[in-house]
Design a protein around this motif. Structure first.
Motif, PDB file in Angstrom:
ATOM      1  N   ALA A  68      31.225  32.308  27.233  1.00  0.00           N
ATOM      2  CA  ALA A  68      30.475  32.325  28.482  1.00  0.00           C
ATOM      3  C   ALA A  68      29.823  30.980  28.792  1.00  0.00           C
ATOM      4  O   ALA A  68      29.149  30.837  29.810  1.00  0.00           O
ATOM      5  CB  ALA A  68      29.393  33.410  28.422  1.00  0.00           C
TER       6      ALA A  68
ATOM      7  N   ASP B 151      36.720  39.512  35.930  1.00  0.00           N
ATOM      8  CA  ASP B 151      35.939  39.108  34.765  1.00  0.00           C
ATOM      9  C   ASP B 151      36.638  39.621  33.516  1.00  0.00           C
ATOM     10  O   ASP B 151      37.382  40.610  33.569  1.00  0.00           O
ATOM     11  CB  ASP B 151      34.514  39.671  34.824  1.00  0.00           C
ATOM     12  CG  ASP B 151      33.752  39.248  36.068  1.00  0.00           C
ATOM     13  OD1 ASP B 151      33.905  38.087  36.474  1.00  0.00           O
ATOM     14  OD2 ASP B 151      33.017  40.087  36.626  1.00  0.00           O
TER      15      ASP B 151
ATOM     16  N   PRO C 282      29.841  30.553  37.123  1.00  0.00           N
ATOM     17  CA  PRO C 282      30.108  29.755  35.922  1.00  0.00           C
ATOM     18  C   PRO C 282      30.118  28.266  36.239  1.00  0.00           C
ATOM     19  O   PRO C 282      30.551  27.833  37.308  1.00  0.00           O
ATOM     20  CB  PRO C 282      31.495  30.236  35.492  1.00  0.00           C
ATOM     21  CG  PRO C 282      31.687  31.554  36.161  1.00  0.00           C
ATOM     22  CD  PRO C 282      30.937  31.473  37.439  1.00  0.00           C
TER      23      PRO C 282
ATOM     24  N   VAL D 152      33.507  36.932  29.699  1.00  0.00           N
ATOM     25  CA  VAL D 152      33.579  35.740  30.553  1.00  0.00           C
ATOM     26  C   VAL D 152      33.639  36.186  32.006  1.00  0.00           C
ATOM     27  O   VAL D 152      34.429  37.062  32.357  1.00  0.00           O
ATOM     28  CB  VAL D 152      34.841  34.896  30.249  1.00  0.00           C
ATOM     29  CG1 VAL D 152      34.830  33.610  31.069  1.00  0.00           C
ATOM     30  CG2 VAL D 152      34.941  34.561  28.776  1.00  0.00           C
ATOM     31  N   LYS D 153      32.804  35.571  32.848  1.00  0.00           N
ATOM     32  CA  LYS D 153      32.876  35.836  34.283  1.00  0.00           C
ATOM     33  C   LYS D 153      33.961  34.965  34.925  1.00  0.00           C
ATOM     34  O   LYS D 153      34.267  33.880  34.438  1.00  0.00           O
ATOM     35  CB  LYS D 153      31.533  35.522  34.946  1.00  0.00           C
ATOM     36  CG  LYS D 153      30.493  36.630  34.826  1.00  0.00           C
ATOM     37  CD  LYS D 153      29.292  36.309  35.701  1.00  0.00           C
ATOM     38  CE  LYS D 153      28.282  37.446  35.690  1.00  0.00           C
ATOM     39  NZ  LYS D 153      28.811  38.676  36.276  1.00  0.00           N
TER      40      LYS D 153
END
Length: 341
Positions: A82, A316, A43, A332-333
């Motif tokens: 994200a 995550d 990210p 979302v990572k």
């Protein structure tokens, strides 16, 4: 050469080696940070301001992406979670975090020379730190009531996992307005099957608050079983409602609880599935997530919940409908402990 001269040379050599080692470590760390920031699958994090005040709807969470902002609070738009995340330079570092109505609670590690200690820190809408409270173990869960008045947290004081039975927890509730702290819910009276219940093996964890600033739900463990309890802060009592409930999370409309439930036949180290409980009918519904979830889910709205699963960066975030339909998908990572503001 005299003994004093030999000793001086030895000290000088040791100091030079220490400096060289320190510089090498710092350079390697800087290279690693640059490399991790440049990873194409990682990210992207930019520096900016993160706060809890009013504005566009967004998520705040503990950033798990490698780099200078790892473990700090970061923010993304709730409509594009994200996307690029924002973290404050030198921002707040938390192991667990939750917030509501401009008040947050951050469970932190305080690194000492020989060992770490832990504390709960109350923060305002600009993430300025206020009062600190000691946490007697490894932080596990955190919640703030919808009004921001109350905060709760859970820590492991024995063991480090909910998967087995050989652990003990301590759950505290704080009135952020007055500073009054209840260090352990174990002082609350328990009502089970209509009668007062007492046992030496009682544990509580996973508080979730109602909107009335009086009641809450939590997990009670005793006799190798877990129960959903409803707590009443003025009377300092909890009442048992339902069996096999862990880490409850109350829906925004106050009608349902999403929780993790132990399911027979699953591995001992991954025994849970997510369920929803209708508080009016006590009817359970299995959610569509088939993996074991060891987290206290949060509601993103009245229809969906968000939760953490292990990932390449540590954890995550995923989401799934709360009615048993649909399919889970990654949200979302490299993130954990999300809050929707």
């Amino acid at each position: 050469m005299s003994h004093r001269g030999k000793f001086s040379v030895l000290v000088a050599v040791v100091l030079v080696l220490a400096v060289v080692a320190t510089v090498s470590v710092l350079r390697a760390s800087a290279r690693a940070d640059r490399r991790d920031q440049a990873r194409p699958d990682g990210p992207r994090v930019t520096t900016g301001e993160v706060g809890l005040g009013p504005g566009a709807r967004r998520m705040v969470f503990r950033n798990m992406a490698w780099g200078p902002h790892r473990d700090e609070l970061a923010s993304t738009a709730a409509s594009a979670p994200a996307g690029t995340r924002t973290a404050t330079a030198g921002g707040l570092t938390c192991l667990r975090f939750h917030a509501a109505s401009g008040t947050g609670v951050c469970l932190q590690a305080v690194h000492g020379a020989l060992t770490d200690t832990y504390r709960a820190t109350v923060v305002d809408a600009r993430l300025h730190e206020g009062a600190h409270y000691p946490v007697p173990g490894i932080p596990s869960r955190a919640r703030v009531s919808p009004s921001g008045r109350y905060a709760a947290w859970t820590a492991f004081v024995g063991g480090d996992s909910y998967a087995g039975t050989d652990f003990s927890t301590r759950t505290a509730i704080l009135d952020t307005r007055t500073g009054k702290l209840t260090p352990s819910l174990e002082v609350y009276g328990i009502v089970k099957d209509g009668r007062r219940y007492r046992s030496a093996d009682v544990n509580f964890w996973g508080v979730t608050f109602e909107r009335d600033d009086r009641h809450f739900y939590a997990t009670l463990a005793t006799g190798r079983k877990t129960y959903l309890v409803r707590g009443d802060m003025p009377t300092r009592t909890v009442t048992v409602l339902h069996q096999n409930v862990e880490c409850p999370s109350l829906s925004p409309d106050g009608t349902r609880i999403v929780y993790k439930k132990r399911v027979a036949g699953l591995p001992a180290d991954a025994p849970w599935r997510l369920y929803a409980l209708d508080l009016r009918t006590m009817r359970e519904t299995a959610l569509a997530e088939s993996r074991s979830v060891d987290d206290q889910a949060v509601w993103s709205d009245d229809r969906h919940v968000t939760y953490a699963l292990p990932g390449d960066f540590g954890a995550d975030l995923y989401t799934v409908p709360a009615d048993g339909r649909g399919t889970p998908h990654e949200l979302v990572k490299a993130a954990v402990s999300p809050v929707y503001l």
